[in-house]
Design an enzyme around this catalytic site. Structure first.
Site, PDB file in Angstrom:
ATOM      1  CG  ASN A  12       6.312 -33.147 -20.788  1.00 26.54           C
ATOM      2  OD1 ASN A  12       7.410 -32.791 -20.337  1.00 26.54           O
ATOM      3  ND2 ASN A  12       5.357 -33.655 -20.012  1.00 26.54           N
ATOM      4  CD1 TRP A  13      11.081 -32.732 -25.394  1.00 27.71           C
ATOM      5  CD2 TRP A  13      13.093 -31.794 -25.037  1.00 27.71           C
ATOM      6  NE1 TRP A  13      11.462 -32.093 -26.556  1.00 27.71           N
ATOM      7  CE2 TRP A  13      12.698 -31.512 -26.367  1.00 27.71           C
ATOM      8  CE3 TRP A  13      14.326 -31.309 -24.597  1.00 27.71           C
ATOM      9  CZ2 TRP A  13      13.486 -30.773 -27.240  1.00 27.71           C
ATOM     10  CZ3 TRP A  13      15.117 -30.565 -25.468  1.00 27.71           C
ATOM     11  CH2 TRP A  13      14.700 -30.306 -26.776  1.00 27.71           C
ATOM     12  CE  LYS A  14       5.952 -37.277 -19.931  1.00 28.79           C
ATOM     13  NZ  LYS A  14       5.092 -38.426 -19.661  1.00 28.79           N
ATOM     14  CG  HIS A  98       2.418 -33.998 -16.738  1.00 30.81           C
ATOM     15  ND1 HIS A  98       2.560 -35.295 -16.277  1.00 30.81           N
ATOM     16  CD2 HIS A  98       2.445 -34.075 -18.088  1.00 30.81           C
ATOM     17  CE1 HIS A  98       2.672 -36.105 -17.326  1.00 30.81           C
ATOM     18  NE2 HIS A  98       2.603 -35.399 -18.434  1.00 30.81           N
ATOM     19  CD  GLU A 100       4.884 -38.067 -16.067  1.00 31.55           C
ATOM     20  OE1 GLU A 100       5.716 -37.161 -16.234  1.00 31.55           O
ATOM     21  OE2 GLU A 100       4.548 -38.868 -16.972  1.00 31.55           O
ATOM     22  CD  GLU A 170      -0.578 -35.202 -21.019  1.00 35.15           C
ATOM     23  OE1 GLU A 170       0.080 -35.273 -22.066  1.00 35.15           O
ATOM     24  OE2 GLU A 170      -0.049 -35.169 -19.888  1.00 35.15           O
ATOM     25  N   GLY A 176       2.708 -42.985 -21.528  1.00 36.89           N
ATOM     26  CA  GLY A 176       3.892 -43.833 -21.500  1.00 36.89           C
ATOM     27  C   GLY A 176       3.581 -45.323 -21.543  1.00 36.89           C
ATOM     28  CB  SER A 216       0.539 -43.655 -26.211  1.00 34.82           C
ATOM     29  OG  SER A 216       1.009 -44.175 -24.977  1.00 34.82           O
ATOM     30  N   GLY A 237       4.961 -37.002 -25.178  1.00 29.97           N
ATOM     31  CA  GLY A 237       6.063 -37.355 -24.281  1.00 29.97           C
ATOM     32  C   GLY A 237       7.142 -38.115 -25.041  1.00 29.97           C
ATOM     33  N   GLY A 238       7.118 -39.438 -24.914  1.00 32.31           N
ATOM     34  CA  GLY A 238       8.166 -40.294 -25.471  1.00 32.31           C
ATOM     35  C   GLY A 238       8.559 -39.978 -26.904  1.00 32.31           C
TER      36      GLY A 238
HETATM   37  P1  13P Z   1       3.721 -40.199 -23.729  1.00 30.00           P
HETATM   38  O1  13P Z   1       3.574 -39.523 -25.057  1.00 30.00           O
HETATM   39  O2  13P Z   1       5.095 -40.736 -23.479  1.00 30.00           O
HETATM   40  O3  13P Z   1       2.625 -41.184 -23.462  1.00 30.00           O
HETATM   41  O4  13P Z   1       3.558 -39.036 -22.612  1.00 30.00           O
HETATM   42  C1  13P Z   1       2.462 -38.199 -22.658  1.00 30.00           C
HETATM   43  C2  13P Z   1       2.675 -37.088 -21.696  1.00 30.00           C
HETATM   44  O5  13P Z   1       2.674 -37.280 -20.495  1.00 30.00           O
HETATM   45  C3  13P Z   1       2.926 -35.743 -22.246  1.00 30.00           C
HETATM   46  O6  13P Z   1       2.851 -34.769 -21.249  1.00 30.00           O
END
Ligand code: 13P
Length: 255
Positions: A12-14, A98, A100, A170, A176, A216, A237-238
């Site tokens: 997920n590149w956000k 998600h 967020e 999640e 993050g 993470s 994510g990251g």
């Molecule tokens: P991180 O891997 O940066 O913690 O993010 C997880 C995430 O929100 C994937 O959708």
């Protein structure tokens, strides 16, 4: 890795990567991952980079996902993107609900379920996200929160559509933050979700649903998480923003 279900690992590149950066990232990933067949691999760039990434992954084993979509098919919904618009870029998956989006854009379980129906109607596979906050975990209400989210977000989906839905657990406190849920904590919630699916549907449907872990996930913890019986993939994510770390995560889960 000997698993009941095929692993699915998605990046997920956000809200990251311009079109040029997205092109560089996908090209680098393809060099590292072009021969991988044992794991379903998905990248979810921002809307603006879907067209470009789509061209790079033609006839490869990497699939495309979007990070959100409108519940409406078309019309006066300024700023929204429909399922059909995603399909034009050969998008196969769409992340829905998600944390967020729940936190910053007020998305509710009811809205997520309407979007999930719209996704299935367009033959897009939803990746529905659920997860508790730190406060909820500390209060000891994780299982109730997850149950409400899963029931609400899958409301009205029949067994066939449920089996074709991916869930992503999640925990909000692990996103993050560098804090991963321990493998035991994650497995416990995943097993709870699978029991819940068996009660909402039946045992065989529950056995088919793939449940990803997100929060993470890194090259040094992915394999241990994925080796748990009810963890069927990762939503990263990251660590998906760099080719090396995302490829390492996938490769660490092979064999
Ligand atoms: P991180 O891997 O940066 O913690 O993010 C997880 C995430 O929100 C994937 O959708």
């Amino acid at each position: 890795m000997n698993k009941d279900r095929k692993l699915i690992i998605a990046g997920n590149w956000k809200m990251n990567k311009t079109v040029a950066e997205a092109a560089d990232l996908i090209d680098a990933l393809l060099i590292d991952l072009k021969d991988v067949k044992e794991i379903d691999m998905v990248v979810c760039p921002p809307f603006t980079a879907l067209g470009e990434v789509s061209k790079h992954i033609l006839s490869t084993s990497i699939r495309l996902g979007a990070q959100n979509m409108s519940q409406h098919p078309s019309g006066a919904y300024t700023g929204e993107v429909s399922a059909m618009m995603l399909k034009e870029f050969s998008v196969r998956y769409v992340i829905l609900g998600h944390s967020e989006r729940r936190q910053y854009f007020n998305e509710t379980d009811a809205l997520v379920s309407v979007k999930a129906h719209a996704a299935h109607a367009a033959a897009l596979r939803p990746i529905i996200c659920v997860g508790e906050t730190l406060e909820e975990r500390e209060k000891g209400v994780t299982e109730e929160i997850i149950e409400t989210q899963v029931r609400g977000s899958m409301d009205g989906l029949d067994a066939a559509k449920a089996a074709d839905t991916i869930l992503a657990y999640e925990p909000v406190w692990a996103i993050g933050t560098g804090k991963t849920a321990s493998t035991e904590q994650a497995q416990e919630v995943h097993a709870h979700i699978r029991r819940l699916l068996a009660s909402m549907y039946d045992e065989s449907t529950a056995r088919l649903v793939r449940i990803q872990y997100g929060g993470s996930v890194k090259p040094n913890n992915a394999r241990e998480l994925m080796s748990q019986p009810d963890i069927d993939g990762a939503l990263v994510g990251g660590a998906s923003l760099e080719a090396r770390s995302f490829a390492q995560i996938i490769k660490s889960c092979l064999d």
